[in-house]
Design an enzyme around this catalytic site. Structure first.
Site: not given
Ligand code: G6P
Length: 600
Positions: A2, A27, A72, A98-99, A473, A477, A480, A496, A595
């Protein structure tokens, strides 16, 4: 997740709100809405979908006061009614939030008994009705009374026809800042929404209420002015088709900024101004807990290896979302490090609160200046990557790893790291931005590779030691941004379990630079090859032999083993990006993701 924007000043509010919301689109959101006070009848427009779908049909309301929101969905489905702003029974009070209001059901039941009519299923709506209930001529008083009754988290902005010359805002555990302009004020959940108007901002603290009026504003407590250091254009695409690729390509500069002025090569250590005030306390630390979510957690895992190997401090990485629910054994000699790009991730903040209650030293490794993690930790390191707009983190990740390397130097040299070792690490760190630039020159080849592998629906990523987090990672990626199933696995664990998945339709990306675990990685590659799995290797320049073993090779330059993840991540980011584009996805805003995850 949001986003909130509000405006009060002398200009028509609507275009400013619209531009602000667009700057928050990154976001992730599923619906949006506006409310503008235009003198007679308040204007309200809220819809599910993307702003661009409706731009042609937007009316042009008058009025210099308004609020807007991207939602969101958490409580209540994605519907027009559940979008914000929410309003009271008489449609005179409008609110964006927001929240989460945790006790909304109880409040809602009570208000319904008292005769209030609800229009949505959203938890937020109870706030507008509670404000209506408490309104006795002064909006901020009604907001104050309302907030006393709610449990949960909030950043809110409220306007009302009944007390029209103001916006009332308040926050608890959800970011909110005031943009202070010339005869105009903005409120936003994110600096990106105000930066075209002003760089003078005040970050609200928890439990603060602020009132913005046409010519002035007040908060219940005096707050210092802060300056946003980002350049205006940094939050724009600058000719790139997507923010994701722009941010990947920016890494030589973002890493340069992380390191600038911090490498003391002669002394073999790092100058970290943010840690100086507590350096004596840090000298006594015997254990580290590193807490983070998502991609930041992978950077934290690299940090764990570095801090143990070079600073000689036992370190453990926690998922912030799990931390509170297990019983972490933390003694007074433990320091907790919070790694977060946004500094606003709800789980990370909740873990921070928990740690603070136990009286431990807390450190932040954060990108967004003035964010909650930055403000609530005792000390920290800003990673200085500049605004990261794409949902999938790229440049912040490599800067987080670089910042953890700086921390390793700082803590290591306080302990038994030899001067020569400190000098080696600082010298190698100084070269990193240049090496990253070289890797980025392979973009076209990596795009071709993504084309070659675009029809595979499953990928295995393997690595060992420092490059186990790299493998995690890399898999993260491509999941995502390309919605491709991928597993990030320790090379040594393959046999394993995951080996059972391997066949000619399940390619592996093997991160195998020439380092202390190279031979072990070769055995893992052999295991995969024997099962007919296609293999892409990320190897060190000059390693020609590997070509005989694998199907494709991406080369990275040689560096210290501990810094390899910074280099090895670059081709994996590019591979994921191109795979996402080739599959036709919105790589900047992947479906279902946000985000900054400001709810638990
Ligand atoms: C969300 C984003 C990720 C990010 C994670 C942690 O899930 O989509 O890309 O790594 O939050 O966010 P931060 O702002 O705490 O690094």
């Amino acid at each position: 997740m949001c986003g909130i924007v509000g405006y009060i000043g002398k200009k028509p509010a609507f275009p400013i709100l619209l531009a602000g919301l667009k700057r928050l689109e990154y976001r992730g959101y599923d619906s949006f809405g506006f409310s503008v006070l235009d003198g007679k009848k308040p204007f309200l427009f809220k819809k599910t979908g993307k702003i661009s779908q409706f731009e042609q049909e937007f009316p042009d309301p008058n009025g210099e006061i308004g609020i807007a929101h991207t939602r969101w969905a958490t409580t209540g489905a994605v519907t027009d009614a559940n979008a914000h702003p929410h309003f009271d029974c008489k449609k005179e009070i409008f609110l964006v939030h927001n929240g989460i209001i945790e006790n909304y059901q109880e409040i809602r039941n009570q208000l319904i008994k008292e005769g209030h009519k609800f229009n949505s299923e959203c938890d937020t709506e109870v706030l507008s009705h509670l404000i209506e209930k408490h309104f006795r001529g002064n909006l901020e008083e009604a907001v104050r009374e309302t907030l006393r009754e709610v449990k949960g988290t909030y950043g809110i902005a409220v306007v009302s026809k009944r007390d029209p010359q103001k916006i009332v805002v308040a926050r608890l555990s959800s970011p909110l800042l005031l943009g202070i302009g010339q005869d105009e004020f903005l409120v936003a959940s994110d600096p990106a929404a105000v930066i075209t108007h002003t760089r003078q901002v005040i970050n609200l603290d928890d439990n603060e209420i602020a009132v913005l009026k046409p010519g002035n504003f007040f908060i219940l407590k005096e707050k210092p002015l802060e300056t946003i250091e980002w350049e205006r254009g940094e939050a724009e695409k600058k000719g790139y088709p997507h923010f994701t690729i722009k941010e990947i390509m920016e890494q030589p500069e973002s890493l340069e900024n992380t390191l600038k002025g911090r490498l003391l090569i002669n002394e073999g250590t790092a100058k970290l101004g943010g840690l100086e005030a507590i350096q004596d306390k840090l000298r006594k630390i015997k254990r580290l807990n590193i807490i983070a979510c998502g991609t930041a957690r992978h950077a934290a895992l690299v940090g764990e290896y570095m801090l143990e190997e070079y600073a000689n401090i036992p370190a453990e990485v926690d998922s912030a979302s799990e931390f509170r629910y297990r019983k972490p054994v933390l003694d007074k000699d433990t320091a907790a490090i919070f790694v977060s790009q946004s500094g606003e991730t709800a789980d990370t903040l909740a873990a921070l609160k928990e740690v603070k209650q136990r009286g431990l030293i807390t450190l932040g490794i954060v990108n967004v200046v003035g964010s909650s993690v930055a403000r609530e930790t005792d000390a920290g390191i800003y990673i200085r990557s500049g605004p990261e707009i794409a949902v999938a983190s790229t440049k912040a990740t490599t800067s987080q790893i670089a910042a953890l390397a700086l921390l390793t130097l700082f803590l290591g040299r306080q302990r038994d790291m030899a001067l020569v070792m400190g000098q080696r690490i600082t010298k190698e760190l100084a070269k990193i931005p240049e090496l990253v630039k070289k890797i980025l020159e392979q973009d076209v080849q990596i795009e071709e590779l993504a084309e070659k592998y675009k029809n595979f629906d499953n990928f295995m990523y393997i690595g060992r030691k420092y490059d186990y987090p790299t493998a995690r990672e890399g898999a993260h990626k491509i999941k995502e941004v390309a919605y491709v199933h991928a597993e990030g696995c320790r090379g040594g664990e393959l046999k394993h379990c995951e080996l059972a998945l391997i066949d000619e339709n399940f390619p592996t990306v093997a991160i195998c630079p020439s380092n202390s675990v190279y031979e072990k990685m070769m055995s893992n590659i052999e295991e995969i090859k024997a099962r007919g799995g296609p293999i892409i290797a990320v190897a060190t320049e000059g390693n020609e032999d590997i070509k005989n073993l694998v199907d494709d090779v991406i080369y990275i330059p040689k560096t210290l083993e501990m810094l390899t993840p910074i280099l090895a991540l670059i081709p994996l980011q590019l591979f994921a990006y191109h795979s996402g584009v080739l599959r036709g996805h919105n790589v900047d805003k992947p479906r279902n993701l946000a985000k900054s995850v400001t709810v638990e």
